[in-house]
Design a protein around this motif. Structure first.
Motif, PDB file in Angstrom:
ATOM      1  N   ARG A 279       0.834  -1.203   0.000  1.00 13.57           N
ATOM      2  CA  ARG A 279       0.000   0.000   0.000  1.00 13.57           C
ATOM      3  C   ARG A 279       0.873   1.259   0.000  1.00 13.57           C
ATOM      4  NH1 ARG A 279      -1.969  -0.538   4.548  1.00 13.57           N
ATOM      5  NH2 ARG A 279      -3.672  -1.967   4.030  1.00 13.57           N
ATOM      6  N   LEU A 282       2.289   1.824  -3.508  1.00 10.04           N
ATOM      7  CA  LEU A 282       1.223   2.206  -4.426  1.00 10.04           C
ATOM      8  C   LEU A 282       0.822   3.665  -4.219  1.00 10.04           C
ATOM      9  CD1 LEU A 282      -1.084  -0.948  -4.508  1.00 10.04           C
ATOM     10  CD2 LEU A 282       0.267  -0.013  -6.389  1.00 10.04           C
ATOM     11  N   LYS A 283       0.767   4.117  -2.957  1.00  7.08           N
ATOM     12  CA  LYS A 283       0.462   5.522  -2.686  1.00  7.08           C
ATOM     13  C   LYS A 283       1.568   6.424  -3.216  1.00  7.08           C
ATOM     14  CE  LYS A 283      -2.530   4.918   1.366  1.00  7.08           C
ATOM     15  NZ  LYS A 283      -2.666   5.140   2.830  1.00  7.08           N
ATOM     16  N   ILE A 285       3.451   5.788  -5.820  1.00  3.13           N
ATOM     17  CA  ILE A 285       3.283   5.803  -7.279  1.00  3.13           C
ATOM     18  C   ILE A 285       2.163   6.760  -7.667  1.00  3.13           C
ATOM     19  CG2 ILE A 285       2.617   4.438  -9.302  1.00  3.13           C
ATOM     20  CD1 ILE A 285       3.875   1.999  -7.822  1.00  3.13           C
ATOM     21  N   ASP A 286       1.033   6.673  -6.957  1.00  6.04           N
ATOM     22  CA  ASP A 286      -0.120   7.524  -7.265  1.00  6.04           C
ATOM     23  C   ASP A 286       0.212   9.003  -7.080  1.00  6.04           C
ATOM     24  OD1 ASP A 286      -1.657   5.328  -7.892  1.00  6.04           O
ATOM     25  OD2 ASP A 286      -2.575   5.183  -5.902  1.00  6.04           O
ATOM     26  N   ALA A 287       1.166   9.295  -6.192  1.00 13.57           N
ATOM     27  CA  ALA A 287       1.526  10.693  -5.919  1.00 13.57           C
ATOM     28  C   ALA A 287       2.461  11.280  -6.969  1.00 13.57           C
ATOM     29  CB  ALA A 287       2.182  10.797  -4.541  1.00 13.57           C
ATOM     30  N   ASN A 289       3.384  12.708 -10.331  1.00 11.33           N
ATOM     31  CA  ASN A 289       2.684  13.348 -11.451  1.00 11.33           C
ATOM     32  C   ASN A 289       3.449  13.040 -12.735  1.00 11.33           C
ATOM     33  OD1 ASN A 289       0.947  14.909 -12.956  1.00 11.33           O
ATOM     34  ND2 ASN A 289       1.957  16.846 -12.441  1.00 11.33           N
ATOM     35  N   GLN A 297       0.200   1.836 -17.207  1.00  9.25           N
ATOM     36  CA  GLN A 297      -1.076   1.965 -16.499  1.00  9.25           C
ATOM     37  C   GLN A 297      -1.690   0.585 -16.239  1.00  9.25           C
ATOM     38  OE1 GLN A 297      -3.915   4.890 -18.065  1.00  9.25           O
ATOM     39  NE2 GLN A 297      -2.228   5.785 -19.225  1.00  9.25           N
ATOM     40  N   LEU A 300       0.112  -1.003 -13.389  1.00  7.20           N
ATOM     41  CA  LEU A 300      -0.271  -0.416 -12.116  1.00  7.20           C
ATOM     42  C   LEU A 300      -1.659  -0.880 -11.680  1.00  7.20           C
ATOM     43  CD1 LEU A 300       1.069   3.220 -12.603  1.00  7.20           C
ATOM     44  CD2 LEU A 300       2.070   1.391 -11.231  1.00  7.20           C
ATOM     45  N   HIS A 304      -2.759  -2.658  -8.175  1.00  5.42           N
ATOM     46  CA  HIS A 304      -3.887  -2.263  -7.328  1.00  5.42           C
ATOM     47  C   HIS A 304      -4.833  -3.447  -7.094  1.00  5.42           C
ATOM     48  CE1 HIS A 304      -3.379   2.029  -6.643  1.00  5.42           C
ATOM     49  NE2 HIS A 304      -2.937   2.159  -7.880  1.00  5.42           N
TER      50      HIS A 304
END
Length: 343
Positions: A279, A282-283, A285-287, A289, A297, A300, A304
């Motif tokens: 987790r 993954l957070k 990665i999501d952060a 830009n 994608q 990823l 998830h």
């Protein structure tokens, strides 16, 4: 910069009594000579010449070629070939083989920048043809690398490896260690993508000590990432892979984790059933830009999905699976989505 201005002033003074054609030719030659050692200064000089004032078609063609070459060396990526067309049209009929070779090479680079890879490959092959038997030429190494890139983008890995090896051998013979290391990286990446794990390990064993000797920390981190993915898909215990990665970070990245390694670490921790670490990455990665490619994608989304399975969140998993199927549909036509997203 003062020395450069003095050089240009001396050139202009020396040819002040010469014809306009001779003065223009001297300035173009000076820009060409400077391009290898001071491309920014060369760009300033070539831009000081108005091609519309050049008195002959040959000078306009040479200006177009040298200008295109300098822009490429300054990492200014042209995607429109209007600048180089005077060189293409003139040298095709009146140029020497070397002028034709250079023109086709930089014309191909423009097509490559525009992602017209079939067209760029055709032009690189023409450049290679006009290069002839002059194999110990830097352009031969560059052309081989670019052709390797073109084949790799088409997932045609066997000719890609052949061209990368040729480029590697040429850069080694030319004594260009930085470019030689980069070709090792390209070869290692290609072997990973084609699933030739033994081939990858052979390249890795050859290049790692050279990168250490050269103290190329960026290269060492990239190789470490590739090695982790290679070992993971060979079925080696993820714990050992993760431990080796963190040892590399301690040596070459001040102990911090490079952003490029976030996806792999999320995958490895997910495989180990470590929901908290999965987790976390993954957070992270999501952060970031960053404009991820379609295959990235898809990778990823897979990560998830694995996270939701670890957490037992079936409602969100169903929704994500529907979206994952939709976005990954193009991958069924040959894109290697399974590995591209992880390194």
């Amino acid at each position: 910069m003062k020395q450069f201005v003095l050089l240009v002033s001396l050139i202009c003074l020396f040819f002040a009594c010469q014809s306009p054609a001779r003065r223009a030719e001297a300035l173009i030659d000076a820009a060409d000579s400077l391009s290898g050692i001071a491309p920014d200064s060369a760009l300033w000089l070539i831009c000081s010449i108005d091609p519309d004032t050049l008195p002959t078609e040959r000078l306009r063609a040479r200006h177009a070629l040298v200008h295109s070459m300098i822009l490429d060396k300054c990492f200014i990526d042209l995607q429109d070939d209007s600048l180089i067309l005077p060189a293409v049209e003139y040298f095709a009929e009146h140029g020497s083989n070397r002028e034709r070779m250079q023109t086709y090479y930089y014309w191909a680079r423009i097509a490559e920048n525009a992602q017209q890879f079939t067209l760029s490959s055709e032009r690189f092959l023409m450049a290679e043809h006009f290069l002839g038997d002059d194999t110990l030429d830097r352009y031969a190494a560059l052309i081989a690398r670019c052709l390797g890139d073109a084949y790799s983008l088409e997932y045609d890995f066997v000719p890609a490896v052949r061209h990368y090896r040729r480029s590697l051998d040429l850069f080694r013979a030319l004594g260009e260690q930085v470019n030689m290391l980069r070709m090792y990286e390209y070869l290692a990446t290609t072997y990973r993508m084609m699933g030739d794990y033994d081939g990858f390990d052979s390249i890795y064993a050859e290049v790692w000590p050279q990168a250490v000797d050269f103290d190329d920390k960026e290269m060492l981190l990239k190789l470490s990432n590739l090695k982790a993915g290679n070992d993971f898909f060979r079925g080696i215990d993820p714990r050992k892979i993760i431990d080796r990665l963190y040892a590399t970070y301690a040596l070459y990245h001040d102990g911090s984790v490079p952003e490029n390694d976030y996806p792999f670490l999320a995958l490895a921790y997910g495989e180990l059933g470590n929901a908290d670490s999965t987790r976390f990455f993954l957070k992270e990665i999501d952060a970031i830009n960053f404009p991820f490619t379609l295959s990235q994608q898809t990778g990823l989304l897979y990560l998830h999905e694995q996270m939701l399975k670890l957490e037992g969140d079936m409602a969100q998993l169903i929704n994500l699976s529907d979206y994952s199927t939709l976005i990954s549909t193009p991958c069924l036509s040959g894109v290697n989505c399974g590995e591209v997203g992880y390194s």
